[in-house]
Scaffold this active site. Sequence first.
Site, PDB file in Angstrom:
ATOM      1  N   ASP A 174       0.892  -1.433   0.077  1.00 28.94           N
ATOM      2  CA  ASP A 174      -0.015  -0.051   0.102  1.00 28.94           C
ATOM      3  C   ASP A 174       0.815   1.081   0.234  1.00 28.94           C
ATOM      4  O   ASP A 174       1.979   1.236   0.758  1.00 28.94           O
ATOM      5  CB  ASP A 174      -0.948  -0.043   1.285  1.00 28.94           C
ATOM      6  CG  ASP A 174      -2.013   1.287   1.300  1.00 28.94           C
ATOM      7  OD1 ASP A 174      -3.007   0.879   1.096  1.00 28.94           O
ATOM      8  OD2 ASP A 174      -1.453   2.182   1.382  1.00 28.94           O
ATOM      9  N   ILE A 175       0.451   2.189  -0.812  1.00 30.55           N
ATOM     10  CA  ILE A 175       1.504   3.453  -1.044  1.00 30.55           C
ATOM     11  C   ILE A 175       1.227   4.282   0.383  1.00 30.55           C
ATOM     12  O   ILE A 175      -0.093   4.405   0.725  1.00 30.55           O
ATOM     13  CB  ILE A 175       0.798   4.218  -2.246  1.00 30.55           C
ATOM     14  CG1 ILE A 175       1.279   3.114  -3.575  1.00 30.55           C
ATOM     15  CG2 ILE A 175       1.878   5.493  -2.415  1.00 30.55           C
ATOM     16  CD1 ILE A 175       0.993   4.035  -4.971  1.00 30.55           C
ATOM     17  N   GLU A 218      -4.781   2.143  -4.229  1.00 34.26           N
ATOM     18  CA  GLU A 218      -3.531   2.448  -4.184  1.00 34.26           C
ATOM     19  C   GLU A 218      -2.989   1.051  -3.529  1.00 34.26           C
ATOM     20  O   GLU A 218      -1.745   1.150  -2.921  1.00 34.26           O
ATOM     21  CB  GLU A 218      -3.004   3.792  -3.265  1.00 34.26           C
ATOM     22  CG  GLU A 218      -3.959   4.122  -2.521  1.00 34.26           C
ATOM     23  CD  GLU A 218      -4.065   3.705  -1.102  1.00 34.26           C
ATOM     24  OE1 GLU A 218      -4.869   2.815  -0.755  1.00 34.26           O
ATOM     25  OE2 GLU A 218      -3.209   3.924  -0.359  1.00 34.26           O
TER      26      GLU A 218
HETATM   27  P1  GH3 Z   1      -1.867   5.436   4.308  1.00 37.84           P
HETATM   28  O1  GH3 Z   1      -0.301   5.494   4.590  1.00 37.84           O
HETATM   29  O2  GH3 Z   1      -2.394   5.129   5.705  1.00 37.84           O
HETATM   30  O3  GH3 Z   1      -2.094   4.335   3.478  1.00 37.84           O
HETATM   31  O4  GH3 Z   1      -2.559   6.662   3.659  1.00 37.84           O
HETATM   32  P2  GH3 Z   1      -3.121   6.945   2.560  1.00 37.84           P
HETATM   33  O5  GH3 Z   1      -3.345   8.507   2.477  1.00 37.84           O
HETATM   34  O6  GH3 Z   1      -2.432   6.128   1.429  1.00 37.84           O
HETATM   35  O7  GH3 Z   1      -4.493   6.289   2.636  1.00 37.84           O
HETATM   36  P3  GH3 Z   1      -6.010   6.590   2.536  1.00 37.84           P
HETATM   37  O8  GH3 Z   1      -6.643   5.411   2.355  1.00 37.84           O
HETATM   38  O9  GH3 Z   1      -6.372   7.601   3.324  1.00 37.84           O
HETATM   39  O10 GH3 Z   1      -6.017   7.335   1.120  1.00 37.84           O
HETATM   40  C1  GH3 Z   1      -5.797   6.604   0.017  1.00 37.84           C
HETATM   41  C2  GH3 Z   1      -5.803   7.486  -1.321  1.00 37.84           C
HETATM   42  O11 GH3 Z   1      -5.271   6.837  -2.471  1.00 37.84           O
HETATM   43  C3  GH3 Z   1      -6.992   8.299  -1.335  1.00 37.84           C
HETATM   44  C4  GH3 Z   1      -7.274   8.001  -3.081  1.00 37.84           C
HETATM   45  O12 GH3 Z   1      -7.453   9.480  -3.459  1.00 37.84           O
HETATM   46  C5  GH3 Z   1      -5.922   7.478  -3.554  1.00 37.84           C
HETATM   47  N1  GH3 Z   1      -6.227   6.901  -4.777  1.00 37.84           N
HETATM   48  C6  GH3 Z   1      -7.126   5.551  -4.585  1.00 37.84           C
HETATM   49  N2  GH3 Z   1      -7.189   4.963  -6.089  1.00 37.84           N
HETATM   50  C7  GH3 Z   1      -6.453   6.122  -6.734  1.00 37.84           C
HETATM   51  C8  GH3 Z   1      -6.295   6.092  -8.241  1.00 37.84           C
HETATM   52  O13 GH3 Z   1      -6.632   5.464  -9.007  1.00 37.84           O
HETATM   53  N3  GH3 Z   1      -5.607   7.431  -8.712  1.00 37.84           N
HETATM   54  C9  GH3 Z   1      -5.247   8.216  -7.900  1.00 37.84           C
HETATM   55  N4  GH3 Z   1      -4.433   9.452  -8.457  1.00 37.84           N
HETATM   56  N5  GH3 Z   1      -5.254   7.907  -6.252  1.00 37.84           N
HETATM   57  C10 GH3 Z   1      -5.940   7.108  -5.962  1.00 37.84           C
HETATM   58 MG    MG Z   2      -1.936   4.273   1.219  1.00 38.88          MG
END
Ligand code: GH3
Ligand code: MG
Length: 541
Positions: A174-175, A218
């Site tokens: 996970d990013i 992500e």
């Molecule tokens: P954590 O270190 O706890 O994982 O924090 P985080 O911010 O990575 O986790 P969180 O679940 O709060 O947010 C995930 C983010 O990933 C929010 C969302 O906008 C982004 N995301 C998810 N799918 C995509 C995508 O397809 N493209 C982009 N650009 N962002 C994405």
């Molecule tokens: Mg994340």
Amino acid sequence: MNEDVRNSVLVVDDEEFNLRLLTNILHEDYTVYSASSGAEAIRAALEKTPDLILLDVLMPEMSGYEVLDTLKKNEKTRKIPIIFVTGLNSKKDEEKGLAMDAADYISKPFSVGIVMLRVRNQLQLVNQIRTIEKLSLIDQLSGIPNRRNLDNRVALEWDRARREKLPLSLMMIDIDKFKIFNDTYGHQKGDEVLKKVANSFGSSLAFPNYFAARYGGEEFSILLPDTGLNDALPLAERVRSGVERLVIDCNDGTTTKVTVSIGVHSLVPSDEDTIQDAFEKADQALYNAKETGRNRVCGYGAAALQQSAVGGKRKKKADERESAEVDTVKDEQPARPGPQFNSDHLAALKKLDGINSEEAMRRLGGKAELYCDAVFFFSKRIETNCQTMEQFLKAGDLKNFSIAVHSIKSTLVAIGAAALSEKAAKLESSAKGGDVDFCLSQYPELQQKLLSLHGELSAIFHESACKTIKEPGSASALEEIVKSALAALEKFDSDEATQTVKSAVRYDFGEETNTLISNALEALKEFDAETAVSNLTKIKI
Ligand code: GH3
Ligand code: MG
């Protein structure tokens, strides 16, 4: 269209008249949410992520264009198609809307047929895209296998490992803080990062058998067949450092970095183990990696991990979502029940001076009930609308004054009040041209006419508001109603049963039957299906 899915539509309009109409037109086929301002629309879109948005353009405070712009910039809402429904009817306006990435454009006053068709077309597209995405095995954005593909592969490898008693490892990746990355650099940059991260796995894992997939959002997952924890952990470490080494260009000439956290679970699957449980354990390890500082690898099974293993990252996310929804979920608005209308209402509306209700109704496919309902709700808002216009005018806020007048103008056209809408149109264009004197001198007349229309409409709706038709009901109609209500109750569909029984209330079936019907209705309101059934079955047909 996929018949299993009930699509949802968010309708946005500052005029109650249009909200009512559109909600009533659409609620039979779709789940309809409504919002009466731009800010409300954005909130509702984020909360409900509807499949389609019908968006008014001219609204006070925040225009439809601004709403569209905001929604297109948000990851969660950017793909929702938007149809502008607007009283701005010039080609230039239409071009502007479409250039801004609106999916379609409907002019007010709209006809029911056109709204239904355009909505259906858009939703068909939405459903087709979803089906294609589901059927495809490659994730469109990152270009690596998608979740469906991963599920298939894991099932295969799981069986093989179980049969041959071989180890198998799962990584959940996970990013870190990706939301902040998106907020800082924009979603487009975020998408680029997802691609880069996905493509880095190949060079980190010089290992022919691995299978990497985008798990969703992500998150990524890598399946390592024939690999136990001791081999999987160093491989995960290579994946982590491979991502850390990526150089991300920011558009201003500078560069930045991203990191990932990784959870690993390894096992030799036995008959008691399940794939779901294995993913949950990898997820718990990932949660631990996040909790202990991110940008690290954790294997499932360490002592500290078992302590904190009360739920993985995904579980936590789901919980967060649930609690957020408890706070903010708004009532969905499928056909908020309005008063019942009858032929008296319609006859009285038809007699009103200056209103061509026949023409207005034609646009609504001749549906008198729809027309009466929308006019009723418009009437209830006239006084507030007048106050709003007056306030803007007195404050010299000609921009918002013109928007408020514009809304009234398009509603007046829609109800068939051509002369009044013309007056509103003149005021709107004078307000746009900055002609305060004209507005100040002409507005009182519009207001006075609107208020007297309000008086007339109130009289119509009030006088016969609760009067039921009380035509003698036929035996076959009664039989039909009782049968359908009982059938609905058998399916536990109390809404349907209530609607059906309600439709019987307006007829006169004789005192005894009428009492049984109203008892059944009362019971349904109390969710007491048993009493409802007992009353319905006592009806002599
Ligand atoms: P954590 O270190 O706890 O994982 O924090 P985080 O911010 O990575 O986790 P969180 O679940 O709060 O947010 C995930 C983010 O990933 C929010 C969302 O906008 C982004 N995301 C998810 N799918 C995509 C995508 O397809 N493209 C982009 N650009 N962002 C994405
Ligand atoms: Mg994340």
